[in-house]
Write a protein that holds these residues in place. Structure first.
Motif, mmCIF file in Angstrom:
data_model
loop_
_atom_site.group_PDB
_atom_site.id
_atom_site.type_symbol
_atom_site.label_atom_id
_atom_site.label_comp_id
_atom_site.label_asym_id
_atom_site.label_seq_id
_atom_site.Cartn_x
_atom_site.Cartn_y
_atom_site.Cartn_z
ATOM 1 N N UNK A 117 -5.932 6.018 17.229
ATOM 2 C CA UNK A 117 -5.305 4.941 16.474
ATOM 3 C C UNK A 117 -5.271 3.647 17.269
ATOM 4 N N UNK A 118 -4.802 2.607 16.626
ATOM 5 C CA UNK A 118 -4.697 1.299 17.269
ATOM 6 C C UNK A 118 -3.557 0.534 16.623
ATOM 7 N N UNK A 119 -3.018 -0.447 17.321
ATOM 8 C CA UNK A 119 -1.941 -1.264 16.775
ATOM 9 C C UNK A 119 -2.531 -2.439 16.002
ATOM 10 N N UNK A 120 -1.987 -2.692 14.814
ATOM 11 C CA UNK A 120 -2.422 -3.817 13.990
ATOM 12 C C UNK A 120 -1.183 -4.532 13.463
ATOM 13 N N UNK A 121 -1.370 -5.807 13.116
ATOM 14 C CA UNK A 121 -0.267 -6.592 12.554
ATOM 15 C C UNK A 121 -0.619 -6.997 11.136
ATOM 16 N N UNK A 122 0.295 -6.729 10.209
ATOM 17 C CA UNK A 122 0.161 -7.160 8.826
ATOM 18 C C UNK A 122 1.382 -7.994 8.459
ATOM 19 N N UNK A 147 -15.471 4.250 13.330
ATOM 20 C CA UNK A 147 -15.487 5.708 13.303
ATOM 21 C C UNK A 147 -15.887 6.288 14.654
ATOM 22 N N UNK A 148 -16.767 5.595 15.385
ATOM 23 C CA UNK A 148 -17.197 6.085 16.698
ATOM 24 C C UNK A 148 -16.100 5.905 17.748
ATOM 25 N N UNK A 149 -15.066 5.144 17.414
ATOM 26 C CA UNK A 149 -13.963 4.940 18.351
ATOM 27 C C UNK A 149 -13.043 6.137 18.488
#
Length: 393
Positions: free
Chosen positions: A248-253, A267-269
């Motif tokens: 996962x990763x952190x995102x801001x909305x 997907x390769x991450x």
């Protein structure tokens, strides 16, 4: 001879008539999306104003027709259909759609929104994007992606014959050399960060070990800053073969704030990394000191929530200001340093796999610092030296 039939969502010639003093009427035949052709009319205190009011009415009727797109659909109307298109919503993440929406509202629509699709030419798009590129190259690239996607949709609906964005090329920017740290430079950097954390000559609350810990994890894994701060203890296995799963990763909305996205950037991450002893030592120490939080984050904020990447970047900048020759370093430099070292000691393919790239092209172009190796022509070129040596003899 009967008049030619209008296309769906189009109108014929607009006529103006003064029906009273300071009162004008504008009329036109309009074929709606049921296939029926009817007269439409609007009024104004001048002929021009009456015509503008009629055009506004006709365009509003087209926009309210849902995803029926014609050459007389405005760019604004097309944008609404495009943002709701399942091809976009299923392919792009929420933050990408938010970025596209911002580009539309702040840049694209103020410049092009009132044009009908048939009026949007290659030259008009080219002027707009090149003007954007002079000011903000990154935003110009996003605007081009937005317009390209919108006009692809318009072509699919037969509203226009070709995509006017397809032939537009943004001005090329000089490629910046890849910035990466050597092993010795990393050692000097770590010593400087340790001194900053120890607070030599500093008055204030005691600084924790988090700044250097995050750097050590990035240098030992090649993770992005948003991936490191999204790590949970559930993702870490400190057993006989220590690993970390990047999931996962952190995102801001805007509407949801900072949150953990349950998938990686690509997907390769999604990958499992074997941890070096330096990272294992950091995580073992932190696991002993860790307190239970709702996020279960390895590097939580002081309130136990997800830590903002920008807050970490700010702390890193503050620390780097106290050291010589390190002012321009960003968290992404650590990722490039990892790729450069792995490429030098192992293979480019291994570097790409650790970074989570689907191939080696991006890794080689943007992440590995090295000079291009020229072919070995020494034996051929030595002929020049041989001629000189013969004369010397």
């Amino acid at each position: 001879m009967p008049r030619p039939r209008l296309d769906l969502g189009t109108w014929g010639k607009i006529t103006r008539t003064e029906i009273a003093e300071s009162k004008w009427r504008a009329r036109a035949r309009f074929r709606d999306f049921t296939g029926r052709t009817k007269q439409r009319e609007a009024y104004g205190d001048s002929g021009a104003k009456a015509e503008r009011n009629l055009l506004k009415t006709l365009r509003s009727e087209i926009e309210s027709a849902g995803d029926s797109i014609t050459g007389k659909t405005t760019v604004t109307a097309l944008s609404k259909v495009w943002l709701a298109d399942t091809d976009l919503t299923e392919r792009c993440t929420a933050q990408t759609i938010e970025r596209y929406t911002d580009s539309l509202e702040q840049h694209v629509l103020p410049a092009l929104g009132e044009y009908m699709l048939m009026e949007v030419t290659v030259s008009r798009v080219d002027r707009f994007l090149r003007g954007q590129a002079v000011l903000t190259p990154g935003l110009a690239k996003t605007a081009r992606s937005v317009l390209n996607g919108m006009f692809k949709l318009a072509v699919r609906h037969d509203a226009i014959r070709s995509n006017p964005v397809r032939d537009v090329r943004l001005p090329s920017r000089p490629k910046k050399p890849v910035e990466a740290l050597t092993v010795d430079e990393v050692g000097a950097l770590r010593e400087g960060l340790q001194r900053w954390q120890d607070g030599v000559g500093y008055r204030g609350p005691r600084r924790g070990s988090e700044l250097l810990d995050v750097v050590d994890v990035m240098l030992g894994t090649g993770l992005r800053i948003s991936e490191v701060l999204a790590l949970r203890w559930d993702d870490v296995d400190l057993g006989e073969q220590p690993t970390a799963t990047v999931s996962g990763t952190l995102v801001y909305l805007k509407k949801k704030g900072l949150r953990r996205q349950a998938h990686t950037k690509t997907s390769s991450g999604f990958r499992i990394l074997t941890l070096p002893p330096s990272v294992v030592n950091v995580l073992l120490r932190r696991s002993v000191e860790a307190i239970q939080t709702e996020t279960n984050a390895v590097f939580p904020s002081g309130k136990g929530t997800w830590k903002w990447p920008n807050n970490y970047r700010r702390s890193l900048r503050d620390a780097l200001k106290t050291m010589e020759d390190h002012g321009g370093i960003s968290p992404h430099v650590f990722r490039k340093s990892v790729a450069t070292l792995i490429d030098a000691e192992a293979t480019l393919e291994a570097a790409a796999a650790v970074l989570g790239h689907s191939g080696t092209a991006v890794t080689s172009k943007h992440y590995v610092k090295k000079a291009t190796a020229a072919p070995d022509m020494s034996a051929i070129l030595d002929q020049f030296g041989g001629i000189r040596n013969e004369k010397d003899g």
